[in-house]
Design a protein around this motif. Structure first.
Motif, PDB file in Angstrom:
ATOM      1  N   ASN A 104      42.102  16.136  42.088  1.00 56.14           N
ATOM      2  CA  ASN A 104      41.448  16.922  43.145  1.00 56.14           C
ATOM      3  C   ASN A 104      41.821  18.406  43.123  1.00 56.14           C
ATOM      4  O   ASN A 104      41.448  19.149  44.038  1.00 56.14           O
ATOM      5  N   ILE A 105      42.566  18.842  42.096  1.00 59.18           N
ATOM      6  CA  ILE A 105      42.835  20.273  41.944  1.00 59.18           C
ATOM      7  C   ILE A 105      41.873  20.820  40.903  1.00 59.18           C
ATOM      8  O   ILE A 105      41.906  20.402  39.742  1.00 59.18           O
ATOM      9  N   PRO A 106      40.982  21.708  41.281  1.00 56.26           N
ATOM     10  CA  PRO A 106      39.971  22.200  40.332  1.00 56.26           C
ATOM     11  C   PRO A 106      40.554  23.175  39.326  1.00 56.26           C
ATOM     12  O   PRO A 106      41.649  23.722  39.520  1.00 56.26           O
ATOM     13  N   ALA A 107      39.821  23.389  38.249  1.00 54.61           N
ATOM     14  CA  ALA A 107      40.222  24.388  37.262  1.00 54.61           C
ATOM     15  C   ALA A 107      40.234  25.762  37.924  1.00 54.61           C
ATOM     16  O   ALA A 107      39.331  26.107  38.699  1.00 54.61           O
ATOM     17  N   ALA A 108      41.261  26.530  37.649  1.00 51.76           N
ATOM     18  CA  ALA A 108      41.378  27.866  38.236  1.00 51.76           C
ATOM     19  C   ALA A 108      40.407  28.818  37.561  1.00 51.76           C
ATOM     20  O   ALA A 108      40.313  28.844  36.323  1.00 51.76           O
ATOM     21  N   THR A 109      39.698  29.602  38.364  1.00 49.54           N
ATOM     22  CA  THR A 109      38.756  30.586  37.838  1.00 49.54           C
ATOM     23  C   THR A 109      39.027  31.947  38.475  1.00 49.54           C
ATOM     24  O   THR A 109      39.698  32.051  39.500  1.00 49.54           O
ATOM     25  N   TYR A 110      38.475  32.976  37.857  1.00 46.42           N
ATOM     26  CA  TYR A 110      38.623  34.338  38.379  1.00 46.42           C
ATOM     27  C   TYR A 110      37.584  34.557  39.476  1.00 46.42           C
ATOM     28  O   TYR A 110      36.386  34.378  39.264  1.00 46.42           O
ATOM     29  N   GLU A 111      38.058  34.945  40.680  1.00 47.03           N
ATOM     30  CA  GLU A 111      37.150  35.201  41.805  1.00 47.03           C
ATOM     31  C   GLU A 111      37.223  36.639  42.298  1.00 47.03           C
ATOM     32  O   GLU A 111      36.471  37.019  43.193  1.00 47.03           O
ATOM     33  N   GLY A 112      38.136  37.442  41.752  1.00 46.51           N
ATOM     34  CA  GLY A 112      38.197  38.851  42.120  1.00 46.51           C
ATOM     35  C   GLY A 112      39.192  39.144  43.222  1.00 46.51           C
ATOM     36  O   GLY A 112      39.685  38.250  43.912  1.00 46.51           O
ATOM     37  N   PRO A 113      39.522  40.432  43.421  1.00 50.71           N
ATOM     38  CA  PRO A 113      40.578  40.855  44.351  1.00 50.71           C
ATOM     39  C   PRO A 113      40.345  40.461  45.797  1.00 50.71           C
ATOM     40  O   PRO A 113      41.293  40.382  46.578  1.00 50.71           O
ATOM     41  N   ASP A 114      39.097  40.229  46.209  1.00 51.71           N
ATOM     42  CA  ASP A 114      38.807  39.914  47.607  1.00 51.71           C
ATOM     43  C   ASP A 114      38.895  38.431  47.913  1.00 51.71           C
ATOM     44  O   ASP A 114      38.751  38.022  49.070  1.00 51.71           O
ATOM     45  N   SER A 115      39.136  37.603  46.904  1.00 52.03           N
ATOM     46  CA  SER A 115      39.199  36.156  47.116  1.00 52.03           C
ATOM     47  C   SER A 115      40.413  35.788  47.970  1.00 52.03           C
ATOM     48  O   SER A 115      41.487  36.374  47.834  1.00 52.03           O
ATOM     49  N   THR A 116      40.228  34.810  48.851  1.00 52.72           N
ATOM     50  CA  THR A 116      41.341  34.261  49.629  1.00 52.72           C
ATOM     51  C   THR A 116      41.667  32.836  49.189  1.00 52.72           C
ATOM     52  O   THR A 116      42.465  32.156  49.843  1.00 52.72           O
ATOM     53  N   ASN A 117      41.086  32.403  48.108  1.00 53.05           N
ATOM     54  CA  ASN A 117      41.327  31.066  47.568  1.00 53.05           C
ATOM     55  C   ASN A 117      42.705  31.056  46.898  1.00 53.05           C
ATOM     56  O   ASN A 117      42.914  31.767  45.920  1.00 53.05           O
ATOM     57  N   PRO A 118      43.657  30.271  47.388  1.00 51.36           N
ATOM     58  CA  PRO A 118      45.015  30.291  46.816  1.00 51.36           C
ATOM     59  C   PRO A 118      45.092  29.712  45.414  1.00 51.36           C
ATOM     60  O   PRO A 118      46.111  29.899  44.739  1.00 51.36           O
ATOM     61  N   LEU A 119      44.039  29.034  44.979  1.00 48.29           N
ATOM     62  CA  LEU A 119      44.039  28.434  43.647  1.00 48.29           C
ATOM     63  C   LEU A 119      43.017  29.101  42.731  1.00 48.29           C
ATOM     64  O   LEU A 119      42.513  28.488  41.785  1.00 48.29           O
ATOM     65  N   ALA A 120      42.734  30.365  43.006  1.00 49.77           N
ATOM     66  CA  ALA A 120      41.840  31.148  42.146  1.00 49.77           C
ATOM     67  C   ALA A 120      42.540  32.440  41.743  1.00 49.77           C
ATOM     68  O   ALA A 120      43.416  32.942  42.457  1.00 49.77           O
ATOM     69  N   PHE A 121      42.161  32.966  40.591  1.00 47.08           N
ATOM     70  CA  PHE A 121      42.713  34.238  40.117  1.00 47.08           C
ATOM     71  C   PHE A 121      42.026  35.398  40.828  1.00 47.08           C
ATOM     72  O   PHE A 121      40.802  35.442  40.937  1.00 47.08           O
ATOM     73  N   ARG A 122      42.841  36.344  41.270  1.00 44.33           N
ATOM     74  CA  ARG A 122      42.319  37.546  41.915  1.00 44.33           C
ATOM     75  C   ARG A 122      42.340  38.734  40.956  1.00 44.33           C
ATOM     76  O   ARG A 122      41.562  39.671  41.113  1.00 44.33           O
ATOM     77  N   HIS A 123      43.232  38.712  39.957  1.00 45.17           N
ATOM     78  CA  HIS A 123      43.367  39.838  39.027  1.00 45.17           C
ATOM     79  C   HIS A 123      43.278  39.405  37.564  1.00 45.17           C
ATOM     80  O   HIS A 123      42.912  40.218  36.713  1.00 45.17           O
ATOM     81  N   TYR A 124      43.650  38.178  37.263  1.00 43.26           N
ATOM     82  CA  TYR A 124      43.595  37.720  35.878  1.00 43.26           C
ATOM     83  C   TYR A 124      42.178  37.311  35.522  1.00 43.26           C
ATOM     84  O   TYR A 124      41.698  36.239  35.880  1.00 43.26           O
ATOM     85  N   ASN A 125      41.490  38.216  34.842  1.00 36.96           N
ATOM     86  CA  ASN A 125      40.138  37.966  34.331  1.00 36.96           C
ATOM     87  C   ASN A 125      40.257  37.897  32.817  1.00 36.96           C
ATOM     88  O   ASN A 125      40.319  38.933  32.148  1.00 36.96           O
ATOM     89  N   PRO A 126      40.348  36.703  32.239  1.00 43.00           N
ATOM     90  CA  PRO A 126      40.662  36.582  30.810  1.00 43.00           C
ATOM     91  C   PRO A 126      39.691  37.309  29.891  1.00 43.00           C
ATOM     92  O   PRO A 126      40.078  37.706  28.791  1.00 43.00           O
ATOM     93  N   ASP A 127      38.449  37.517  30.346  1.00 37.86           N
ATOM     94  CA  ASP A 127      37.439  38.142  29.487  1.00 37.86           C
ATOM     95  C   ASP A 127      37.367  39.660  29.655  1.00 37.86           C
ATOM     96  O   ASP A 127      36.613  40.331  28.942  1.00 37.86           O
ATOM     97  N   MET A 128      38.128  40.216  30.576  1.00 40.02           N
ATOM     98  CA  MET A 128      38.099  41.662  30.796  1.00 40.02           C
ATOM     99  C   MET A 128      38.636  42.394  29.568  1.00 40.02           C
ATOM    100  O   MET A 128      39.698  42.065  29.046  1.00 40.02           O
ATOM    101  N   MET A 129      37.918  43.401  29.116  1.00 36.20           N
ATOM    102  CA  MET A 129      38.338  44.166  27.952  1.00 36.20           C
ATOM    103  C   MET A 129      39.281  45.292  28.373  1.00 36.20           C
ATOM    104  O   MET A 129      39.001  46.042  29.310  1.00 36.20           O
TER     105      MET A 129
END
Length: 436
Positions: free
Chosen positions: A7-32
């Motif tokens: 029941n723990i989903p894969a962590a994804t990038y949601e951006g700095p405004d996200s309040t999801n504790p299980l999402a990335f706010r700064h780690y965007n793996p595809d950012m150049m």
């Protein structure tokens, strides 16, 4: 298939405004960032030991964690532990993991049985890695936990322990090579001494140097293309560690002619224990040409010991990744989280949230460091500070034919009266803070 992280989903990038504790706010793996993605720069790895082996004990209390694979003293439980580990790797989508031999298999009644079990777990790992699991950043051997190592590993006064260590490291190097590991790490957990009253320093250092030389020789013999890394650590657990810090290890490598064969795996917490900053140790390794990889964590600055907490300071991370980028970035190394939960953090979700937070801190630090380098914000004033050394007369003082009396005569002839120039430290700190 593990159900520990159900029941723990894969962590994804949601951006700095996200309040999801299980999402990335700064780690965007595809950012150049420049010519690499953020994922390629950071090369994240999750360690096996703190996450899947540690039971939550401390010097004053026992186990607090209850994991379904504990005590992992059978091969079935070792496989259950691996199932949980690779499920966590999938949720975090990390490209690498790291392990000690003792982390992944129960010790056998004989040395041969321990090696057999390690190879059986390597079979299990191979299948999971082939099915989309992460790659191996590095393998290593635990030569500090068992009581046989109480007087050291390669530095032990008993030659049978030296031989046991040689067999253990060979086995671990073979498995690391087989799993296409990109480095092999040696951490001298008990390579040091408690008292000089029973210690022959010269003998122990010679043993350690010969052992490391044989490790390098074996690397070339089997065609292992990865780096051999030493992880410096002062004081703990041995009062006087032979691998105290980067400079100490470099002197050791020079003594045995290994400075071109061995690099450093530098941990933030160990740097603090040595009385340094993380960026100091990274800069020293870069300057000496032995930078390899990092273990990312932090210490509690009040406790005075190695607490292995997850990083939470963007400014510390920025200064660390500044040095990593100035060194040309990671080649075979990466960012391994040698960090553990607090013993009150009991839930599976805590393991995921801790890594997400640490990865976000590293991402923020990397972005800040890249911007500082790209804008020349620190390097321009650094160049200006040393600009006087660019003229021919200054360079001549460093030439092979320069002499002390010749420089003295010139200084007297010119009647030199040099005046101090501000180091502008506060302005430079303000620059860093502007980017962080």
């Amino acid at each position: 298939m593990s159900t520990y992280f159900q029941n723990i989903p894969a962590a994804t990038y949601e951006g700095p405004d996200s309040t999801n504790p299980l999402a990335f706010r700064h780690y965007n793996p595809d950012m150049m960032l420049g010519d690499k993605t953020m994922a390629e720069h950071l090369r994240f790895a999750v360690c096996y030991w703190h996450n899947f082996v540690w039971e939550g004990n401390d010097p004053f209390g026992g186990q607090t964690f209850e994991r379904p694979w504990f005590p992992a003293d059978t091969m079935d439980l070792a496989r259950a532990k691996a199932d949980a580990a690779f499920e966590m790797f999938r949720i975090l989508n990390v490209p690498y993991f790291c392990f000690h031999d003792h982390d992944v298999r129960p010790e056998g009644d004989t040395l041969a049985e321990s090696h057999k079990r390690l190879n059986e777990m390597a079979d299990y790992f191979e299948a999971k890695m082939a099915a989309g699991g992460p790659k191996l950043l590095w393998g290593t051997a635990n030569m500090f936990s068992n009581r046989r190592y109480m007087s050291g590993a390669s530095t032990n006064p008993d030659p049978d322990v030296f031989a046991y260590c040689a067999s253990t490291v060979k086995s671990c190097m073979d498995v690391t090579h087989r799993l296409n590991g990109e480095n092999y790490v040696l951490w001298g957990g008990r390579e040091g001494y408690e008292t000089l009253l029973n210690t022959d320093l010269s003998r122990e250092l010679e043993q350690m140097g010969r052992f490391l030389s044989m490790v390098v020789e074996y690397k070339h013999k089997i065609g292992f293309k990865g780096a051999i890394l030493i992880e410096p650590k002062p004081q703990e657990p041995t009062k006087h560690q032979y691998d105290f810090d980067v400079a100490t290890v470099y002197g050791f490598l020079k003594r045995f002619g290994l400075e071109d064969e061995v690099q450093m795996n530098i941990e933030q917490g160990h740097a603090i224990l040595a009385g340094h900053s993380f960026e100091h140790e990274l800069a020293m390794a870069r300057t000496l040409g032995i930078f390899g990889s990092i273990d990312m964590n932090r210490n509690d600055y009040q406790s005075g010991w190695d607490t292995d907490q997850f990083p939470n300071s963007p400014s510390e991370a920025a200064l660390a990744y500044y040095e990593v980028l100035m060194a040309g970035g990671f080649k075979t190394g990466g960012t391994n989280f040698d960090a553990k939960l607090r013993r009150q953090s009991l839930d599976a979700e805590d393991l995921i949230a801790a890594h997400i937070g640490g990865m976000d801190i590293c991402a923020r630090g990397l972005i800040s460091a890249h911007k500082m380098i790209e804008s020349d914000a620190l390097e321009a004033p650094r160049r200006a500070r040393y600009a006087g050394w660019n003229n021919a007369a200054a360079q001549a003082m460093l030439a092979p034919d320069a002499t002390l009396d010749g420089i003295a005569a010139d200084a007297e002839a010119r009647n030199l009266t040099p005046q101090p120039v501000s180091g502008a430290q506060e302005k430079l700190e303000n620059i860093v803070n502007r980017f962080v």
